[in-house]
Design an enzyme around this catalytic site. Structure first.
Site, PDB file in Angstrom:
ATOM      1  N   GLU A 252     -17.852 -13.771   5.977  1.00  0.00           N
ATOM      2  CA  GLU A 252     -16.984 -12.768   5.358  1.00  0.00           C
ATOM      3  C   GLU A 252     -15.925 -13.447   4.498  1.00  0.00           C
ATOM      4  OE1 GLU A 252     -13.766  -9.234   6.421  1.00  0.00           O
ATOM      5  OE2 GLU A 252     -14.889 -10.213   8.022  1.00  0.00           O
ATOM      6  N   LYS A 384     -19.819  -7.874  28.487  1.00  0.00           N
ATOM      7  CA  LYS A 384     -20.392  -7.556  27.170  1.00  0.00           C
ATOM      8  C   LYS A 384     -20.430  -6.065  26.878  1.00  0.00           C
ATOM      9  CE  LYS A 384     -23.084 -11.783  27.479  1.00  0.00           C
ATOM     10  NZ  LYS A 384     -24.406 -12.411  27.629  1.00  0.00           N
ATOM     11  N   ASP A 460     -20.326 -17.417  23.716  1.00  0.00           N
ATOM     12  CA  ASP A 460     -21.301 -16.332  23.688  1.00  0.00           C
ATOM     13  C   ASP A 460     -20.792 -15.253  22.735  1.00  0.00           C
ATOM     14  OD1 ASP A 460     -23.021 -14.231  24.134  1.00  0.00           O
ATOM     15  OD2 ASP A 460     -23.103 -14.507  26.306  1.00  0.00           O
ATOM     16  N   HIS A 558     -10.007  -8.591  -1.578  1.00  0.00           N
ATOM     17  CA  HIS A 558     -11.431  -8.542  -1.239  1.00  0.00           C
ATOM     18  C   HIS A 558     -12.306  -8.493  -2.488  1.00  0.00           C
ATOM     19  CE1 HIS A 558     -12.099  -8.268   3.136  1.00  0.00           C
ATOM     20  NE2 HIS A 558     -10.821  -7.947   3.164  1.00  0.00           N
TER      21      HIS A 558
END
Length: 572
Positions: A252, A384, A460, A558
């Site tokens: 990004e 998670k 993770d 951006h």
């Protein structure tokens, strides 16, 4: 066939792209995808655009000249059929340029027919990448065009036989590493088999340059290559009196630049302070009894302080680093959910705590033989997934990080004002998130920073879900001149040993932070350091993004850094 013999390294694919032949000696097939397409305009002595320009100019020039001359003859009563040598040349040029311009459209028309005919020829002459096999009736996948180009150019005859065996299913793909005792060779053969089964090329996915043995049995199964991901650096982040250069793996645009600006503002204002509030990983099995009364008896037994020491001894046998901290129970009918919390040293600790929980369940089976263990995880952990229990009780490392940004830094570096930031934080991060019904999402983009640092340091990535739980607070201090900013993150789940942390690239990023591996002097110190760096980085990212929004710079930045000029040009 000796499967342990290593073949020569596969050669470059460059030469193979121009000429391909199968391993059975069949007639070779020339790769026309790399040869030039014949065009009707190739017969012209000059490039098509230049020839067109010359004849267009000639046509309109001589037409203007002849019209001008005929007007003069009409005015002077001179017969039009009386022409000079220059007028005769102009007439010939006009006719010639007219014939060319008329034929130009014909050339384009014929060329379109030639291109269409060639495409049809390519589609009719598909190349079968799967050899005939009498042992299987599986349909043979076909590829055409660019998909024909393989990622590995040539393989040995022995490897070719193994590829065929994998394609037809007689050799399981997952068993290649154990059968060949060569992880790179196994990945190359599996890659070939995948290309033939799918009929698609993996040309852009790199294969060489990676240590496949390092991931065997712990990181990734059945590899066929690896994905390249850029790693940026933000900093220095001045945290607890120490400077850290924070690695961030992301695709990004603006993210690293934004975090870097936040680090600059924090550094110029004297740095940030991070405090570790809690350190404990959780696992919560679910067990079932015949009645709710019997389930409540186990609940009372587990929550009785008299029994905790005995359960701790049983639990702690699983590891020299695992230390049971607490047990919390919740009942749903005759089902009991038991949430164990323990310290795990420098490891993230999921495997460690699971082993300890299994030891306790085996021990409890003696006194509660009617206990039916439904699952080692009953989602009361909760791993998670966004869950209120992690937001309230915490999981992994619970950290709060704060900094005071002076008024002049807010104006010069962040390009906004303290009142604007305070108001925006209240309306966006607090009120807006409440209206949205957010669970742990009272922040601007904590997940952005957490994910980038997680990927760079071998964590993770899925645990970004609960690790990004964060509430950002902003308040005017020192008579309203300066800004107090803080982030509170109750469930940062990180480790510096095990999993992806031992891979070369991720290990290098951990080493950059001074948190590589286990800390021998103070077990768990490296993982706690990494958690505080994550929180400090989130604080810097929150500060910069909120400032960009307050100053109206978000869209502009951006459009400048998160847009590809190449992609834009290709779509015009």
């Amino acid at each position: 066939m000796d499967l342990h013999r290593k073949p020569p390294r596969p050669p470059s694919t460059t030469a193979f792209n121009n000429h391909k032949s199968d391993t059975t000696g069949n007639k070779s097939t020339v790769d026309r995808s790399t040869s030039p397409v014949p065009k009707a305009s190739d017969a012209l002595p000059l490039p098509l655009y230049l020839t067109n320009g010359i004849f267009f100019t000639l046509f309109f020039s001589v037409a203007y000249y002849l019209l001008h001359r005929w007007r003069d003859k009409i005015r002077s009563s001179t017969p039009l059929h009386v022409v000079t040598l220059s007028e005769l040349a102009a007439i010939v040029s006009l006719i010639a340029s007219f014939i060319y311009l008329l034929g130009f459209f014909g050339i384009d028309f014929v060329q379109s027919f030639i291109t269409t005919a060639r495409d049809g020829y390519d589609n009719e002459n598909e190349v079968d990448l799967v050899e005939d096999d009498s042992e299987t009736s599986k349909p043979k996948p076909k590829v055409t065009g660019i998909d024909l180009v393989p990622s590995i150019a040539l393989i040995s005859e022995e490897d070719e036989q193994i590829v065929r065996a994998v394609v037809c299913g007689s050799v399981p793909s997952y068993s290649l590493e154990s059968k060949l005792d060569d992880c790179f060779r196994a990945a190359a053969i599996r890659r070939q088999a995948v290309e033939r089964i799918t009929g698609r090329s993996l040309l852009g996915l790199p294969l060489e340059g990676f240590d496949y043995k390092s991931i065997l049995g712990q990181c990734c199964e059945m590899p066929i290559g690896y994905v390249q991901l850029p790693v940026g650096i933000a900093g220095p982040l001045l945290l607890n009196g120490c400077e850290y250069m924070v690695p961030m793996a992301t695709t990004e645009g603006c993210l690293v630049a934004s975090a870097n600006r936040g680090c600059k503002a924090v550094y110029a204002s004297g740095g940030a302070t991070a405090i570790l509030l809690k350190d404990g990983m959780t696992r919560a099995p679910v067990v079932r009894f015949a009645t709710a009364e019997r389930a409540s008896q186990l609940k009372f037994f587990l929550e009785d302080a008299v029994n905790f020491d005995t359960l701790s001894v049983v639990f702690n046998k699983s590891s020299r680093f695992a230390r049971l901290q607490s047990i919390q129970c919740n009942i749903a009918g005759k089902n009991l959910y038991i949430r164990f919390t323990c310290s795990t040293g420098d490891a993230m600790g999921m495997n460690m705590i699971s082993k300890g929980v299994q030891n306790v369940l085996d021990f409890l089976q003696n006194d509660f033989p009617d206990m039916d263990v439904i699952g080692i995880s009953g989602n009361f952990c909760s791993d998670k997934k966004p869950a209120a229990v992690n937001w309230i009780e915490g999981r992994g490392k619970s950290v709060v990080c704060e900094a005071v940004i002076t008024e002049d830094i807010v104006k010069k570096v962040l390009k906004t004002t303290v009142p604007a930031l305070v108001e925006l934080n209240m309306l966006k991060n607090l009120t807006g998130s409440a209206i949205a019904g957010a669970l742990g999402g009272f922040n601007a983009h904590a997940a952005n920073i957490v994910s980038a640092v997680f990927i760079a340091t071998g964590q993770d990535p899925a645990q970004n879900i609960e690790s990004s739980h964060c509430i950002t607070m902003m308040e005017a201090v020192n008579n309203g001149k300066d800004l107090h900013v803080s982030v509170t993150m109750p469930s940062i789940e990180v480790g510096t040993v095990g999993g992806g942390t031992q891979l070369a690239s991720q290990s290098a990023c951990l080493n950059l932070l001074g948190a590589k591996g286990s800390n021998r002097e103070a077990p768990g110190a490296n993982a706690r350091l990494l958690a505080t760096v994550v929180a400090g980085s989130v604080l810097a990212g929150e500060l910069s993004l909120m400032s960009a929004i307050a100053a109206g710079q978000l869209v502009k930045s951006h459009m400048k850094y998160n847009r590809s000029n190449r992609d834009i040009a290709s779509t015009v």
